[in-house]
Scaffold this motif. Structure first.
Motif, mmCIF file in Angstrom:
data_model
loop_
_atom_site.group_PDB
_atom_site.id
_atom_site.type_symbol
_atom_site.label_atom_id
_atom_site.label_comp_id
_atom_site.label_asym_id
_atom_site.label_seq_id
_atom_site.Cartn_x
_atom_site.Cartn_y
_atom_site.Cartn_z
ATOM 1 N N THR A 1 10.911 -3.363 -3.861
ATOM 2 C CA THR A 1 10.844 -3.207 -5.309
ATOM 3 C C THR A 1 11.085 -1.790 -5.811
ATOM 4 O OG1 THR A 1 8.454 -2.864 -5.219
ATOM 5 C CG2 THR A 1 9.233 -5.123 -5.530
ATOM 6 N N ALA A 2 10.847 -0.788 -4.998
ATOM 7 C CA ALA A 2 10.954 0.606 -5.451
ATOM 8 C C ALA A 2 12.134 1.275 -4.753
ATOM 9 C CB ALA A 2 9.659 1.344 -5.128
ATOM 10 N N PRO A 3 12.503 2.440 -5.234
ATOM 11 C CA PRO A 3 13.537 3.196 -4.521
ATOM 12 C C PRO A 3 13.092 3.486 -3.086
ATOM 13 C CG PRO A 3 13.134 4.185 -6.665
ATOM 14 C CD PRO A 3 12.098 3.129 -6.464
ATOM 15 N N ILE A 4 14.042 3.565 -2.183
ATOM 16 C CA ILE A 4 13.736 3.719 -0.767
ATOM 17 C C ILE A 4 12.965 5.014 -0.495
ATOM 18 C CG2 ILE A 4 15.873 4.857 -0.100
ATOM 19 C CD1 ILE A 4 14.193 2.072 1.865
ATOM 20 N N GLU A 5 13.152 6.022 -1.343
ATOM 21 C CA GLU A 5 12.450 7.285 -1.150
ATOM 22 C C GLU A 5 10.939 7.125 -1.285
ATOM 23 O OE1 GLU A 5 16.584 8.224 -2.400
ATOM 24 O OE2 GLU A 5 15.034 6.921 -3.193
ATOM 25 N N ALA A 31 9.197 4.461 -0.468
ATOM 26 C CA ALA A 31 8.718 3.871 0.783
ATOM 27 C C ALA A 31 8.764 4.895 1.914
ATOM 28 C CB ALA A 31 9.561 2.655 1.146
ATOM 29 N N PHE A 32 9.727 5.813 1.848
ATOM 30 C CA PHE A 32 9.847 6.830 2.884
ATOM 31 C C PHE A 32 8.650 7.777 2.889
ATOM 32 C CE2 PHE A 32 11.336 11.055 4.228
ATOM 33 C CZ PHE A 32 11.669 10.748 5.539
ATOM 34 N N LEU A 33 7.983 7.929 1.765
ATOM 35 C CA LEU A 33 6.804 8.800 1.707
ATOM 36 C C LEU A 33 5.762 8.410 2.749
ATOM 37 C CD1 LEU A 33 6.113 9.371 -2.080
ATOM 38 C CD2 LEU A 33 6.705 11.080 -0.377
ATOM 39 N N SER A 34 5.649 7.135 3.046
ATOM 40 C CA SER A 34 4.667 6.676 4.028
ATOM 41 C C SER A 34 5.019 7.125 5.437
ATOM 42 C CB SER A 34 4.554 5.157 3.996
ATOM 43 O OG SER A 34 4.126 4.734 2.732
ATOM 44 N N CYS A 35 6.258 7.518 5.657
ATOM 45 C CA CYS A 35 6.691 7.955 6.985
ATOM 46 C C CYS A 35 6.462 9.445 7.209
ATOM 47 C CB CYS A 35 8.173 7.641 7.184
ATOM 48 S SG CYS A 35 8.551 5.896 7.088
ATOM 49 N N LEU A 36 6.159 10.174 6.161
ATOM 50 C CA LEU A 36 5.940 11.612 6.280
ATOM 51 C C LEU A 36 4.500 11.908 6.683
ATOM 52 C CD1 LEU A 36 7.767 12.832 3.061
ATOM 53 C CD2 LEU A 36 8.610 12.924 5.405
ATOM 54 N N ASP A 37 4.291 13.090 7.270
ATOM 55 C CA ASP A 37 2.927 13.458 7.638
ATOM 56 C C ASP A 37 2.102 13.675 6.361
ATOM 57 O OD1 ASP A 37 2.690 16.824 7.517
ATOM 58 O OD2 ASP A 37 4.693 15.944 7.579
ATOM 59 N N PRO A 38 0.798 13.462 6.428
ATOM 60 C CA PRO A 38 -0.035 13.516 5.221
ATOM 61 C C PRO A 38 0.026 14.834 4.462
ATOM 62 C CG PRO A 38 -1.245 12.481 6.998
ATOM 63 C CD PRO A 38 0.034 12.997 7.587
ATOM 64 N N LEU A 94 4.059 16.049 -2.475
ATOM 65 C CA LEU A 94 5.211 15.459 -3.153
ATOM 66 C C LEU A 94 4.777 14.494 -4.250
ATOM 67 C CD1 LEU A 94 7.485 14.718 -0.089
ATOM 68 C CD2 LEU A 94 7.742 16.552 -1.732
ATOM 69 N N ASP A 95 5.563 14.457 -5.301
ATOM 70 C CA ASP A 95 5.334 13.535 -6.408
ATOM 71 C C ASP A 95 6.166 12.275 -6.168
ATOM 72 O OD1 ASP A 95 4.749 12.349 -8.834
ATOM 73 O OD2 ASP A 95 6.198 13.557 -9.958
ATOM 74 N N PRO A 96 5.573 11.078 -6.175
ATOM 75 C CA PRO A 96 6.340 9.851 -5.943
ATOM 76 C C PRO A 96 7.444 9.611 -6.974
ATOM 77 C CG PRO A 96 3.997 9.399 -5.773
ATOM 78 C CD PRO A 96 4.142 10.801 -6.273
ATOM 79 N N GLU A 97 7.346 10.248 -8.121
ATOM 80 C CA GLU A 97 8.368 10.085 -9.161
ATOM 81 C C GLU A 97 9.563 11.022 -8.942
ATOM 82 O OE1 GLU A 97 8.065 7.736 -11.528
ATOM 83 O OE2 GLU A 97 6.171 7.156 -10.594
ATOM 84 N N ASP A 98 9.395 12.056 -8.130
ATOM 85 C CA ASP A 98 10.435 13.056 -7.895
ATOM 86 C C ASP A 98 11.268 12.638 -6.679
ATOM 87 O OD1 ASP A 98 12.003 15.313 -7.855
ATOM 88 O OD2 ASP A 98 10.461 16.568 -6.922
ATOM 89 N N LEU A 99 12.265 11.786 -6.898
ATOM 90 C CA LEU A 99 13.073 11.264 -5.800
ATOM 91 C C LEU A 99 13.884 12.367 -5.123
ATOM 92 C CD1 LEU A 99 14.303 7.927 -7.392
ATOM 93 C CD2 LEU A 99 12.295 8.343 -5.991
ATOM 94 N N LYS A 100 14.384 13.321 -5.900
ATOM 95 C CA LYS A 100 15.160 14.415 -5.323
ATOM 96 C C LYS A 100 14.276 15.283 -4.419
ATOM 97 C CE LYS A 100 18.601 17.821 -6.455
ATOM 98 N NZ LYS A 100 19.530 18.292 -7.468
ATOM 99 N N GLY A 101 13.055 15.529 -4.835
ATOM 100 C CA GLY A 101 12.120 16.298 -4.010
ATOM 101 C C GLY A 101 11.796 15.587 -2.702
#
Length: 78
Positions: free
Chosen positions: A44-48, A50-57, A63-70
């Motif tokens: 449902t959301a942009p792939i970025e 979902a990718f946040l869950s793959c990054l270290d805490p 990071l801001d979930p709304e800032d796709l470029k970031g």
């Protein structure tokens, strides 16, 4: 005395077995909930997002979930 020691050992093993089962079920439940949430984000959301869950805490919190470029820039840096 030996009988008391035997039943104490049996009780200890039963309690430890119940502990192992409870931990296993808790981990499975948490993993299942995470997977369902992650797949929903992919669908449902942009792939970025979902990718946040793959990054270290530590990186994820900054990071801001709304800032796709970031998020894209953070993925390149890692």
């Amino acid at each position: 005395m030996a009988s008391a020691a035997f039943w104490t050992a049996v009780l200890t093993c039963a309690v430890y077995g119940a502990y192992l089962i409870a931990v296993d079920l808790a981990i499975r439940n948490q993993a299942s909930q995470f997977s369902i949430t992650w797949f929903d984000k992919i669908a449902t959301a942009p792939i970025e997002v979902a990718f946040l869950s793959c990054l270290d805490p530590a990186t994820r919190q900054s990071l801001d979930p709304e800032d796709l470029k970031g998020i894209r820039n953070a993925s390149i840096m890692n």
